[in-house]
Design a protein around this motif. Structure first.
Motif, PDB file in Angstrom:
ATOM      1  N   ASN A 288      61.910  66.266  78.228  1.00 22.46           N
ATOM      2  CA  ASN A 288      60.445  66.893  77.757  1.00 22.46           C
ATOM      3  C   ASN A 288      59.508  65.720  77.629  1.00 22.46           C
ATOM      4  O   ASN A 288      58.405  65.723  78.101  1.00 22.46           O
ATOM      5  CB  ASN A 288      60.376  67.938  76.833  1.00 22.46           C
ATOM      6  CG  ASN A 288      60.668  69.287  77.421  1.00 22.46           C
ATOM      7  OD1 ASN A 288      60.790  69.479  78.460  1.00 22.46           O
ATOM      8  ND2 ASN A 288      60.835  70.200  76.394  1.00 22.46           N
ATOM      9  N   ASN A 289      59.948  64.834  76.639  1.00 19.00           N
ATOM     10  CA  ASN A 289      59.034  63.520  76.217  1.00 19.00           C
ATOM     11  C   ASN A 289      58.725  62.843  77.718  1.00 19.00           C
ATOM     12  O   ASN A 289      57.633  62.416  77.807  1.00 19.00           O
ATOM     13  CB  ASN A 289      59.905  62.945  75.326  1.00 19.00           C
ATOM     14  CG  ASN A 289      59.481  63.368  73.969  1.00 19.00           C
ATOM     15  OD1 ASN A 289      58.804  64.160  73.828  1.00 19.00           O
ATOM     16  ND2 ASN A 289      60.031  62.589  72.783  1.00 19.00           N
ATOM     17  N   ALA A 290      59.846  62.862  78.482  1.00 20.03           N
ATOM     18  CA  ALA A 290      59.545  61.775  79.601  1.00 20.03           C
ATOM     19  C   ALA A 290      58.426  62.414  80.652  1.00 20.03           C
ATOM     20  O   ALA A 290      57.669  61.663  80.890  1.00 20.03           O
ATOM     21  CB  ALA A 290      60.817  61.538  80.402  1.00 20.03           C
ATOM     22  N   ILE A 316      65.866  58.025  81.323  1.00 22.76           N
ATOM     23  CA  ILE A 316      65.017  56.789  81.945  1.00 22.76           C
ATOM     24  C   ILE A 316      63.875  57.284  82.503  1.00 22.76           C
ATOM     25  O   ILE A 316      63.843  58.120  83.420  1.00 22.76           O
ATOM     26  CB  ILE A 316      65.906  55.954  82.718  1.00 22.76           C
ATOM     27  CG1 ILE A 316      67.258  55.596  81.881  1.00 22.76           C
ATOM     28  CG2 ILE A 316      65.281  54.746  83.191  1.00 22.76           C
ATOM     29  CD1 ILE A 316      68.271  55.124  82.563  1.00 22.76           C
ATOM     30  N   ASP A 317      62.536  56.975  82.130  1.00 22.52           N
ATOM     31  CA  ASP A 317      61.275  57.139  82.803  1.00 22.52           C
ATOM     32  C   ASP A 317      60.779  55.909  83.374  1.00 22.52           C
ATOM     33  O   ASP A 317      61.007  55.035  82.830  1.00 22.52           O
ATOM     34  CB  ASP A 317      60.454  58.218  81.896  1.00 22.52           C
ATOM     35  CG  ASP A 317      59.964  57.456  80.624  1.00 22.52           C
ATOM     36  OD1 ASP A 317      59.272  56.287  81.061  1.00 22.52           O
ATOM     37  OD2 ASP A 317      60.310  57.747  79.590  1.00 22.52           O
ATOM     38  N   LYS A 318      59.646  55.984  84.263  1.00 20.15           N
ATOM     39  CA  LYS A 318      59.240  54.950  84.725  1.00 20.15           C
ATOM     40  C   LYS A 318      57.728  55.035  84.132  1.00 20.15           C
ATOM     41  O   LYS A 318      56.585  54.949  85.179  1.00 20.15           O
ATOM     42  CB  LYS A 318      59.249  55.021  86.275  1.00 20.15           C
ATOM     43  CG  LYS A 318      60.637  54.952  86.588  1.00 20.15           C
ATOM     44  CD  LYS A 318      61.001  53.832  87.745  1.00 20.15           C
ATOM     45  CE  LYS A 318      62.281  53.410  87.939  1.00 20.15           C
ATOM     46  NZ  LYS A 318      63.454  54.263  87.505  1.00 20.15           N
ATOM     47  N   LEU A 351      62.194  63.159  67.839  1.00 20.96           N
ATOM     48  CA  LEU A 351      63.251  62.269  67.941  1.00 20.96           C
ATOM     49  C   LEU A 351      64.064  61.943  66.428  1.00 20.96           C
ATOM     50  O   LEU A 351      64.998  61.650  66.278  1.00 20.96           O
ATOM     51  CB  LEU A 351      62.506  60.973  68.140  1.00 20.96           C
ATOM     52  CG  LEU A 351      61.832  60.804  69.765  1.00 20.96           C
ATOM     53  CD1 LEU A 351      61.322  59.443  70.070  1.00 20.96           C
ATOM     54  CD2 LEU A 351      63.430  60.840  70.696  1.00 20.96           C
ATOM     55  N   TYR A 352      63.059  62.550  65.441  1.00 22.23           N
ATOM     56  CA  TYR A 352      63.718  62.238  64.088  1.00 22.23           C
ATOM     57  C   TYR A 352      64.812  63.293  63.898  1.00 22.23           C
ATOM     58  O   TYR A 352      65.884  63.000  63.360  1.00 22.23           O
ATOM     59  CB  TYR A 352      62.763  62.829  63.111  1.00 22.23           C
ATOM     60  CG  TYR A 352      63.069  63.396  61.521  1.00 22.23           C
ATOM     61  CD1 TYR A 352      63.524  62.171  60.913  1.00 22.23           C
ATOM     62  CD2 TYR A 352      62.906  64.421  61.252  1.00 22.23           C
ATOM     63  CE1 TYR A 352      64.009  62.495  59.567  1.00 22.23           C
ATOM     64  CE2 TYR A 352      63.546  64.811  60.072  1.00 22.23           C
ATOM     65  CZ  TYR A 352      64.024  63.981  59.318  1.00 22.23           C
ATOM     66  OH  TYR A 352      64.553  64.289  58.128  1.00 22.23           O
ATOM     67  N   ILE A 353      64.697  64.632  64.370  1.00 18.65           N
ATOM     68  CA  ILE A 353      65.824  65.567  64.537  1.00 18.65           C
ATOM     69  C   ILE A 353      66.902  64.994  65.262  1.00 18.65           C
ATOM     70  O   ILE A 353      67.960  65.079  64.860  1.00 18.65           O
ATOM     71  CB  ILE A 353      65.454  66.749  64.888  1.00 18.65           C
ATOM     72  CG1 ILE A 353      64.395  67.545  63.971  1.00 18.65           C
ATOM     73  CG2 ILE A 353      66.342  67.899  65.242  1.00 18.65           C
ATOM     74  CD1 ILE A 353      63.500  68.610  64.452  1.00 18.65           C
TER      75      ILE A 353
HETATM   76  P1  ADP Z   1      56.319  64.478  69.611  1.00 19.64           P
HETATM   77  O1  ADP Z   1      56.578  64.217  71.256  1.00 19.64           O
HETATM   78  O2  ADP Z   1      56.243  65.843  69.185  1.00 19.64           O
HETATM   79  O3  ADP Z   1      55.245  63.532  68.997  1.00 19.64           O
HETATM   80  P2  ADP Z   1      58.910  63.053  69.201  1.00 19.64           P
HETATM   81  O4  ADP Z   1      59.540  62.812  67.950  1.00 19.64           O
HETATM   82  O5  ADP Z   1      59.729  63.641  70.375  1.00 19.64           O
HETATM   83  O6  ADP Z   1      57.788  63.762  68.962  1.00 19.64           O
HETATM   84  O7  ADP Z   1      58.429  61.511  69.780  1.00 19.64           O
HETATM   85  C1  ADP Z   1      57.798  60.747  68.967  1.00 19.64           C
HETATM   86  C2  ADP Z   1      56.743  59.634  69.622  1.00 19.64           C
HETATM   87  O8  ADP Z   1      57.743  58.966  70.609  1.00 19.64           O
HETATM   88  C3  ADP Z   1      55.764  60.230  70.638  1.00 19.64           C
HETATM   89  O9  ADP Z   1      54.786  60.937  69.985  1.00 19.64           O
HETATM   90  C4  ADP Z   1      55.413  59.487  71.666  1.00 19.64           C
HETATM   91  O10 ADP Z   1      54.413  58.471  71.164  1.00 19.64           O
HETATM   92  C5  ADP Z   1      56.659  58.527  71.404  1.00 19.64           C
HETATM   93  N1  ADP Z   1      57.509  58.622  73.016  1.00 19.64           N
HETATM   94  C6  ADP Z   1      58.488  59.538  72.940  1.00 19.64           C
HETATM   95  N2  ADP Z   1      59.201  59.482  74.184  1.00 19.64           N
HETATM   96  C7  ADP Z   1      58.451  58.742  74.788  1.00 19.64           C
HETATM   97  C8  ADP Z   1      58.411  58.322  76.288  1.00 19.64           C
HETATM   98  N3  ADP Z   1      59.340  58.935  77.330  1.00 19.64           N
HETATM   99  N4  ADP Z   1      57.447  57.602  76.706  1.00 19.64           N
HETATM  100  C9  ADP Z   1      56.575  57.235  75.703  1.00 19.64           C
HETATM  101  N5  ADP Z   1      56.500  57.358  74.486  1.00 19.64           N
HETATM  102  C10 ADP Z   1      57.198  58.320  74.152  1.00 19.64           C
END
Ligand code: ADP
Length: 396
Positions: A288-290, A316-318, A351-353
Protein backbone atom coordinates in the motif's frame (compact mmCIF):
# COMPACT_ATOMS: atom_id res chain seq x y z
CA UNK A 1 95.26 32.50 19.90
CA UNK A 2 93.89 35.12 22.32
CA UNK A 3 91.08 35.78 19.83
CA UNK A 4 90.10 32.08 19.74
CA UNK A 5 90.03 31.89 23.53
CA UNK A 6 87.86 34.93 23.92
CA UNK A 7 85.62 33.69 21.13
CA UNK A 8 85.19 30.34 22.92
CA UNK A 9 84.38 32.19 26.14
CA UNK A 10 81.85 34.26 24.28
CA UNK A 11 80.22 31.10 22.79
CA UNK A 12 80.05 29.42 26.24
CA UNK A 13 78.43 32.55 27.67
CA UNK A 14 75.89 32.63 24.87
CA UNK A 15 75.13 28.91 25.34
CA UNK A 16 74.54 29.49 29.04
CA UNK A 17 72.22 32.39 28.22
CA UNK A 18 70.32 30.21 25.71
CA UNK A 19 69.91 27.47 28.34
CA UNK A 20 68.55 29.99 30.83
CA UNK A 21 66.15 31.33 28.20
CA UNK A 22 65.08 27.79 27.24
CA UNK A 23 64.34 26.77 30.82
CA UNK A 24 62.43 30.04 31.31
CA UNK A 25 60.45 29.31 28.15
CA UNK A 26 59.70 25.77 29.34
CA UNK A 27 58.55 26.90 32.72
CA UNK A 28 56.36 29.60 31.16
CA UNK A 29 54.93 26.97 28.75
CA UNK A 30 54.26 24.74 31.73
CA UNK A 31 52.70 27.64 33.55
CA UNK A 32 50.47 28.47 30.61
CA UNK A 33 49.44 24.79 30.33
CA UNK A 34 48.65 24.80 34.01
CA UNK A 35 46.70 28.05 33.65
CA UNK A 36 44.75 26.59 30.76
CA UNK A 37 43.93 23.52 32.83
CA UNK A 38 42.80 25.69 35.75
CA UNK A 39 40.66 27.81 33.42
CA UNK A 40 39.01 24.75 31.89
CA UNK A 41 38.35 23.40 35.40
CA UNK A 42 36.64 26.68 36.33
CA UNK A 43 34.62 26.60 33.09
CA UNK A 44 33.56 22.98 33.72
CA UNK A 45 32.61 23.72 37.35
CA UNK A 46 30.57 26.76 36.27
CA UNK A 47 28.66 24.81 33.60
CA UNK A 48 28.22 21.84 35.96
CA UNK A 49 26.94 23.98 38.82
CA UNK A 50 24.74 26.40 36.86
CA UNK A 51 23.00 23.86 34.64
CA UNK A 52 19.25 23.86 35.18
CA UNK A 53 19.33 20.07 34.72
CA UNK A 54 20.49 17.73 37.44
CA UNK A 55 24.22 17.02 36.95
CA UNK A 56 26.23 14.43 38.80
CA UNK A 57 29.52 12.61 38.54
CA UNK A 58 29.48 8.92 39.37
CA UNK A 59 32.08 6.21 39.72
CA UNK A 60 31.85 2.82 38.02
CA UNK A 61 30.10 1.47 41.15
CA UNK A 62 27.41 4.14 40.65
CA UNK A 63 28.69 6.04 43.71
CA UNK A 64 27.84 9.74 43.56
CA UNK A 65 31.03 11.81 43.70
CA UNK A 66 29.63 15.24 42.91
CA UNK A 67 26.22 16.83 42.29
CA UNK A 68 25.01 20.30 41.34
CA UNK A 69 22.27 22.32 43.07
CA UNK A 70 19.68 21.36 40.41
CA UNK A 71 20.29 17.69 41.23
CA UNK A 72 19.83 18.37 44.94
CA UNK A 73 16.53 20.15 44.19
CA UNK A 74 15.44 17.38 41.79
CA UNK A 75 15.82 14.77 44.54
CA UNK A 76 14.15 17.06 47.09
CA UNK A 77 17.15 17.39 49.44
CA UNK A 78 18.53 20.50 51.13
CA UNK A 79 22.24 20.24 50.49
CA UNK A 80 24.79 18.34 48.45
CA UNK A 81 26.45 16.69 51.44
CA UNK A 82 23.34 14.56 51.99
CA UNK A 83 23.80 13.04 48.53
CA UNK A 84 27.56 12.94 47.90
CA UNK A 85 28.99 9.54 48.85
CA UNK A 86 25.71 7.66 48.45
CA UNK A 87 24.98 5.40 45.47
CA UNK A 88 22.45 6.22 42.77
CA UNK A 89 20.56 2.98 43.49
CA UNK A 90 19.59 4.50 46.90
CA UNK A 91 17.30 6.85 44.94
CA UNK A 92 15.96 4.32 42.44
CA UNK A 93 12.79 2.30 43.13
CA UNK A 94 13.65 -1.42 43.11
CA UNK A 95 11.94 -2.00 39.71
CA UNK A 96 14.30 0.56 38.18
CA UNK A 97 17.57 -0.86 39.52
CA UNK A 98 17.87 -2.88 36.32
CA UNK A 99 17.87 0.37 34.28
CA UNK A 100 20.82 1.79 36.22
CA UNK A 101 22.66 -1.54 36.04
CA UNK A 102 22.04 -1.54 32.30
CA UNK A 103 23.45 1.99 31.99
CA UNK A 104 26.47 0.96 34.09
CA UNK A 105 27.02 -2.13 31.96
CA UNK A 106 26.65 -0.26 28.65
CA UNK A 107 29.04 2.52 29.64
CA UNK A 108 31.78 0.87 31.64
CA UNK A 109 32.00 -2.12 29.36
CA UNK A 110 32.69 0.51 26.69
CA UNK A 111 29.75 -0.78 24.65
CA UNK A 112 28.91 2.81 23.76
CA UNK A 113 30.56 6.22 24.39
CA UNK A 114 27.32 7.74 25.72
CA UNK A 115 24.04 6.31 26.84
CA UNK A 116 20.53 7.62 27.37
CA UNK A 117 17.48 6.04 28.97
CA UNK A 118 14.23 6.81 30.73
CA UNK A 119 13.88 5.64 34.29
CA UNK A 120 12.50 6.60 37.74
CA UNK A 121 14.03 8.16 40.81
CA UNK A 122 12.53 8.51 44.26
CA UNK A 123 12.64 11.93 45.95
CA UNK A 124 13.37 12.42 49.66
CA UNK A 125 9.61 12.77 50.34
CA UNK A 126 8.95 9.41 48.68
CA UNK A 127 7.42 10.75 45.45
CA UNK A 128 8.52 9.13 42.22
CA UNK A 129 9.77 11.18 39.29
CA UNK A 130 10.42 10.07 35.72
CA UNK A 131 13.82 11.08 34.39
CA UNK A 132 15.67 11.20 31.10
CA UNK A 133 19.21 10.14 32.01
CA UNK A 134 22.15 10.79 29.69
CA UNK A 135 25.63 9.64 30.67
CA UNK A 136 29.09 9.90 29.15
CA UNK A 137 32.41 8.60 30.41
CA UNK A 138 35.45 10.80 30.95
CA UNK A 139 38.97 10.14 32.27
CA UNK A 140 39.89 11.75 35.58
CA UNK A 141 43.21 11.25 37.42
CA UNK A 142 43.67 7.71 36.12
CA UNK A 143 40.03 6.75 36.75
CA UNK A 144 37.07 6.62 34.36
CA UNK A 145 34.07 8.46 35.72
CA UNK A 146 30.54 8.99 34.44
CA UNK A 147 29.13 12.46 33.84
CA UNK A 148 25.35 12.16 34.05
CA UNK A 149 22.70 14.69 33.17
CA UNK A 150 19.21 14.10 34.56
CA UNK A 151 16.08 15.83 33.29
CA UNK A 152 12.79 15.57 35.16
CA UNK A 153 10.30 14.44 32.47
CA UNK A 154 7.46 13.48 34.83
CA UNK A 155 5.03 15.95 33.25
CA UNK A 156 5.90 14.87 29.68
CA UNK A 157 5.72 11.22 30.75
CA UNK A 158 2.25 11.66 32.30
CA UNK A 159 0.99 13.46 29.19
CA UNK A 160 2.34 10.68 27.01
CA UNK A 161 0.69 8.05 29.20
CA UNK A 162 -2.63 9.91 29.03
CA UNK A 163 -2.36 10.17 25.23
CA UNK A 164 -1.61 6.44 24.97
CA UNK A 165 -4.53 5.58 27.25
CA UNK A 166 -6.84 7.78 25.18
CA UNK A 167 -5.68 6.11 21.95
CA UNK A 168 -6.14 2.69 23.52
CA UNK A 169 -9.69 3.40 24.77
CA UNK A 170 -10.75 5.26 21.60
CA UNK A 171 -9.49 2.53 19.26
CA UNK A 172 -11.17 -0.20 21.33
CA UNK A 173 -14.45 1.74 21.28
CA UNK A 174 -14.22 2.31 17.52
CA UNK A 175 -13.43 -1.31 16.70
CA UNK A 176 -16.91 -2.74 17.47
CA UNK A 177 -19.03 -0.29 15.39
CA UNK A 178 -16.53 -0.54 12.52
CA UNK A 179 -16.83 -4.34 12.55
CA UNK A 180 -20.65 -4.09 12.41
CA UNK A 181 -20.45 -1.45 9.67
CA UNK A 182 -18.18 -3.67 7.56
CA UNK A 183 -20.42 -6.69 8.05
CA UNK A 184 -23.50 -4.64 7.03
CA UNK A 185 -21.71 -3.28 3.96
CA UNK A 186 -20.74 -6.81 2.97
CA UNK A 187 -24.40 -7.87 3.06
CA UNK A 188 -25.47 -4.79 1.06
CA UNK A 189 -22.71 -5.44 -1.46
CA UNK A 190 -23.84 -9.05 -1.90
CA UNK A 191 -27.42 -7.88 -2.50
CA UNK A 192 -26.60 -5.12 -5.00
CA UNK A 193 -24.20 -7.35 -6.89
CA UNK A 194 -26.58 -10.30 -7.14
CA UNK A 195 -29.74 -8.46 -8.16
CA UNK A 196 -30.40 -7.45 -11.70
CA UNK A 197 -31.47 -3.96 -12.56
CA UNK A 198 -29.59 -2.32 -9.70
CA UNK A 199 -28.42 1.17 -10.56
CA UNK A 200 -24.69 1.09 -11.48
CA UNK A 201 -24.06 4.19 -9.33
CA UNK A 202 -25.37 2.30 -6.30
CA UNK A 203 -22.84 -0.48 -6.91
CA UNK A 204 -20.02 2.08 -7.10
CA UNK A 205 -21.22 3.78 -3.89
CA UNK A 206 -21.29 0.49 -2.03
CA UNK A 207 -17.85 -0.49 -3.29
CA UNK A 208 -16.45 2.94 -2.29
CA UNK A 209 -18.05 2.64 1.14
CA UNK A 210 -16.40 -0.77 1.56
CA UNK A 211 -13.02 0.57 0.50
CA UNK A 212 -13.23 3.43 2.99
CA UNK A 213 -14.46 1.20 5.80
CA UNK A 214 -11.54 -1.19 5.12
CA UNK A 215 -9.17 1.72 5.40
CA UNK A 216 -10.80 2.91 8.60
CA UNK A 217 -10.50 -0.61 9.94
CA UNK A 218 -6.77 -0.69 9.11
CA UNK A 219 -6.18 2.68 10.80
CA UNK A 220 -7.96 1.59 13.97
CA UNK A 221 -6.12 -1.75 13.79
CA UNK A 222 -2.80 0.13 13.66
CA UNK A 223 -3.74 2.14 16.75
CA UNK A 224 -4.76 -1.03 18.57
CA UNK A 225 -1.55 -2.79 17.59
CA UNK A 226 0.53 0.15 18.79
CA UNK A 227 -1.15 -0.08 22.18
CA UNK A 228 -0.52 -3.82 22.26
CA UNK A 229 3.17 -3.30 21.45
CA UNK A 230 3.46 -0.70 24.24
CA UNK A 231 1.98 -3.16 26.73
CA UNK A 232 3.92 -6.17 25.48
CA UNK A 233 0.70 -7.84 24.39
CA UNK A 234 1.51 -8.51 20.74
CA UNK A 235 1.13 -12.27 20.65
CA UNK A 236 2.40 -14.33 17.72
CA UNK A 237 0.54 -17.39 16.46
CA UNK A 238 2.91 -19.18 14.14
CA UNK A 239 2.33 -21.82 11.51
CA UNK A 240 4.07 -22.97 8.32
CA UNK A 241 2.74 -21.35 5.14
CA UNK A 242 3.66 -20.65 1.54
CA UNK A 243 4.74 -17.05 1.04
CA UNK A 244 3.48 -16.78 -2.55
CA UNK A 245 -0.11 -17.45 -1.38
CA UNK A 246 0.02 -14.69 1.21
CA UNK A 247 1.62 -12.29 -1.25
CA UNK A 248 -1.10 -13.04 -3.84
CA UNK A 249 -3.78 -12.42 -1.25
CA UNK A 250 -2.45 -9.10 -0.05
CA UNK A 251 -1.85 -7.77 -3.55
CA UNK A 252 -5.18 -8.82 -5.08
CA UNK A 253 -7.03 -5.58 -4.23
CA UNK A 254 -4.34 -3.59 -6.05
CA UNK A 255 -4.24 -5.94 -9.05
CA UNK A 256 -8.04 -5.69 -9.27
CA UNK A 257 -7.95 -1.88 -9.34
CA UNK A 258 -5.89 -2.38 -12.51
CA UNK A 259 -3.61 0.65 -12.30
CA UNK A 260 -0.56 -1.17 -10.89
CA UNK A 261 1.12 -4.35 -11.98
CA UNK A 262 2.57 -6.48 -9.17
CA UNK A 263 5.45 -8.71 -10.27
CA UNK A 264 6.39 -11.65 -8.08
CA UNK A 265 10.05 -12.67 -8.19
CA UNK A 266 11.44 -15.78 -6.55
CA UNK A 267 10.57 -19.34 -5.64
CA UNK A 268 6.77 -19.80 -5.59
CA UNK A 269 7.02 -22.81 -3.27
CA UNK A 270 9.06 -21.08 -0.52
CA UNK A 271 7.58 -21.67 2.91
CA UNK A 272 8.21 -19.95 6.24
CA UNK A 273 7.22 -20.50 9.86
CA UNK A 274 5.72 -17.26 11.10
CA UNK A 275 2.51 -15.54 12.16
CA UNK A 276 0.75 -15.55 8.79
CA UNK A 277 -1.76 -12.84 9.67
CA UNK A 278 0.98 -10.48 10.86
CA UNK A 279 3.24 -11.13 7.86
CA UNK A 280 0.21 -10.40 5.68
CA UNK A 281 -0.21 -7.13 7.59
CA UNK A 282 3.44 -6.13 6.92
CA UNK A 283 3.12 -6.92 3.23
CA UNK A 284 -0.18 -5.06 2.86
CA UNK A 285 1.41 -2.02 4.49
CA UNK A 286 4.51 -2.15 2.28
CA UNK A 287 2.55 -2.70 -0.92
CA UNK A 288 0.00 0.00 0.00
CA UNK A 289 2.87 2.38 0.77
CA UNK A 290 4.39 1.67 -2.65
CA UNK A 291 1.06 2.70 -4.20
CA UNK A 292 0.62 5.71 -1.88
CA UNK A 293 4.12 7.14 -2.12
CA UNK A 294 5.06 6.08 -5.66
CA UNK A 295 1.72 6.77 -7.44
CA UNK A 296 3.27 7.43 -10.84
CA UNK A 297 5.23 4.18 -11.07
CA UNK A 298 3.06 1.40 -12.48
CA UNK A 299 5.05 -1.64 -11.38
CA UNK A 300 5.69 -2.95 -7.88
CA UNK A 301 8.02 -5.92 -7.45
CA UNK A 302 7.64 -8.33 -4.54
CA UNK A 303 10.74 -10.48 -4.27
CA UNK A 304 11.44 -13.48 -2.05
CA UNK A 305 14.94 -14.89 -1.62
CA UNK A 306 16.53 -17.52 0.53
CA UNK A 307 19.70 -16.11 2.12
CA UNK A 308 21.59 -18.52 4.40
CA UNK A 309 19.27 -19.24 7.37
CA UNK A 310 16.80 -16.50 6.49
CA UNK A 311 14.13 -15.73 3.97
CA UNK A 312 14.21 -12.17 2.68
CA UNK A 313 11.08 -10.48 1.37
CA UNK A 314 11.40 -7.16 -0.46
CA UNK A 315 8.84 -4.75 -1.85
CA UNK A 316 10.42 -2.63 -4.56
CA UNK A 317 8.93 0.49 -6.14
CA UNK A 318 10.21 2.91 -8.77
CA UNK A 319 8.88 5.98 -7.00
CA UNK A 320 10.56 9.27 -6.05
CA UNK A 321 12.63 7.66 -3.26
CA UNK A 322 13.33 8.95 0.23
CA UNK A 323 16.04 11.45 1.30
CA UNK A 324 18.97 9.61 3.01
CA UNK A 325 18.67 11.61 6.27
CA UNK A 326 15.10 10.35 6.77
CA UNK A 327 15.74 6.65 6.19
CA UNK A 328 16.62 5.60 9.73
CA UNK A 329 13.61 7.41 11.21
CA UNK A 330 10.98 5.72 9.01
CA UNK A 331 10.48 2.88 11.51
CA UNK A 332 9.87 5.23 14.45
CA UNK A 333 6.40 5.52 15.93
CA UNK A 334 4.29 8.27 14.29
CA UNK A 335 7.16 9.26 11.96
CA UNK A 336 6.21 10.46 8.49
CA UNK A 337 8.66 11.96 6.01
CA UNK A 338 7.68 15.66 5.78
CA UNK A 339 6.99 16.07 2.10
CA UNK A 340 4.24 13.42 2.17
CA UNK A 341 2.44 14.56 5.26
CA UNK A 342 -0.02 16.87 3.58
CA UNK A 343 -0.77 15.02 0.35
CA UNK A 344 -1.10 11.45 1.61
CA UNK A 345 -3.05 10.39 4.66
CA UNK A 346 -1.59 8.06 7.28
CA UNK A 347 -0.63 7.80 10.94
CA UNK A 348 3.05 6.92 10.58
CA UNK A 349 2.46 3.61 12.37
CA UNK A 350 2.62 0.95 9.63
CA UNK A 351 6.41 0.61 9.50
CA UNK A 352 6.74 0.94 13.27
CA UNK A 353 4.32 -1.97 13.77
CA UNK A 354 6.05 -3.93 10.98
CA UNK A 355 9.44 -3.47 12.63
CA UNK A 356 8.09 -4.72 15.97
CA UNK A 357 6.49 -7.77 14.32
CA UNK A 358 9.74 -8.59 12.50
CA UNK A 359 11.77 -8.07 15.69
CA UNK A 360 9.52 -10.51 17.55
CA UNK A 361 10.10 -13.03 14.77
CA UNK A 362 13.86 -12.71 15.26
CA UNK A 363 14.31 -11.09 11.84
CA UNK A 364 15.48 -7.73 10.54
CA UNK A 365 13.77 -4.94 8.62
CA UNK A 366 15.25 -2.19 6.49
CA UNK A 367 15.00 0.14 3.55
CA UNK A 368 17.24 1.15 0.69
CA UNK A 369 16.29 4.13 -1.37
CA UNK A 370 17.74 6.33 -4.08
CA UNK A 371 16.19 9.70 -4.80
CA UNK A 372 14.64 9.64 -8.24
CA UNK A 373 14.95 5.85 -8.65
CA UNK A 374 12.75 4.27 -5.99
CA UNK A 375 12.75 2.42 -2.70
CA UNK A 376 13.13 -1.16 -1.51
CA UNK A 377 11.54 -2.04 1.83
CA UNK A 378 12.64 -5.49 3.03
CA UNK A 379 12.43 -7.79 6.01
CA UNK A 380 13.86 -11.18 6.90
CA UNK A 381 12.39 -14.19 8.70
CA UNK A 382 14.66 -16.78 10.30
CA UNK A 383 14.39 -20.47 9.40
CA UNK A 384 14.88 -21.34 13.04
CA UNK A 385 11.50 -20.91 14.75
CA UNK A 386 13.29 -20.91 18.13
CA UNK A 387 14.29 -17.32 17.48
CA UNK A 388 10.62 -16.33 17.53
CA UNK A 389 9.38 -14.67 20.73
CA UNK A 390 5.85 -16.00 21.14
CA UNK A 391 5.37 -14.24 24.44
CA UNK A 392 6.28 -10.70 23.71
CA UNK A 393 7.96 -8.03 25.79
CA UNK A 394 7.87 -4.29 25.12
CA UNK A 395 10.97 -2.99 23.30
CA UNK A 396 13.66 -1.79 25.70
P1 ADP B 1 2.12 6.08 6.92
O1 ADP B 1 2.11 5.54 5.55
O2 ADP B 1 0.82 5.95 7.64
O3 ADP B 1 2.67 7.47 7.00
P2 ADP B 1 4.26 4.16 7.51
O4 ADP B 1 4.87 3.86 8.84
O5 ADP B 1 3.78 3.03 6.71
O6 ADP B 1 3.12 5.21 7.82
O7 ADP B 1 5.36 4.95 6.67
C1 ADP B 1 6.13 5.99 7.30
C2 ADP B 1 6.62 6.96 6.26
O8 ADP B 1 7.59 6.31 5.41
C3 ADP B 1 5.57 7.48 5.33
O9 ADP B 1 4.86 8.57 5.88
C4 ADP B 1 6.39 7.89 4.12
O10 ADP B 1 6.92 9.18 4.34
C5 ADP B 1 7.56 6.91 4.12
N1 ADP B 1 7.40 5.81 3.13
C6 ADP B 1 6.93 4.57 3.39
N2 ADP B 1 6.94 3.82 2.28
C7 ADP B 1 7.42 4.59 1.29
C8 ADP B 1 7.69 4.38 -0.12
N3 ADP B 1 7.48 3.22 -0.71
N4 ADP B 1 8.21 5.45 -0.80
C9 ADP B 1 8.46 6.63 -0.21
N5 ADP B 1 8.22 6.88 1.11
C10 ADP B 1 7.71 5.88 1.84
Amino acid sequence: MEDTKSLKKEVAKLKAEIDVLKSKKNSSALRSQDEEYQESQVRFRTVFERSRLGNKIISNELKILQVNSAMVALLGYDNKEEIIGTVILDYAPVDCHKDWRFLQQKLWQRATPSFSLETCLQRKDGTIIWCQVTSILFPDKGETLGYTIIEDITEKYNLRTQREEFISVASHELKTPITSLRATLQVISRIVNSENGVNENLRTFVSNAQRHSDRLNRLVGDLLNTTKIEHGELVLNTNRFTLAEVIDGCCSHIQLAGKYHIRYMGDHSLQVVADQHKIDQILINMVNNAVKYAPDADEIVVQVEKIKDFTKISVIDKGPGIPPDKLDKLFDRYYRADENKKQVSGLGLGLYISSEIVRRHGGEIGVESTLGSGSTFWFTLPDNPELIHHVTQPAT
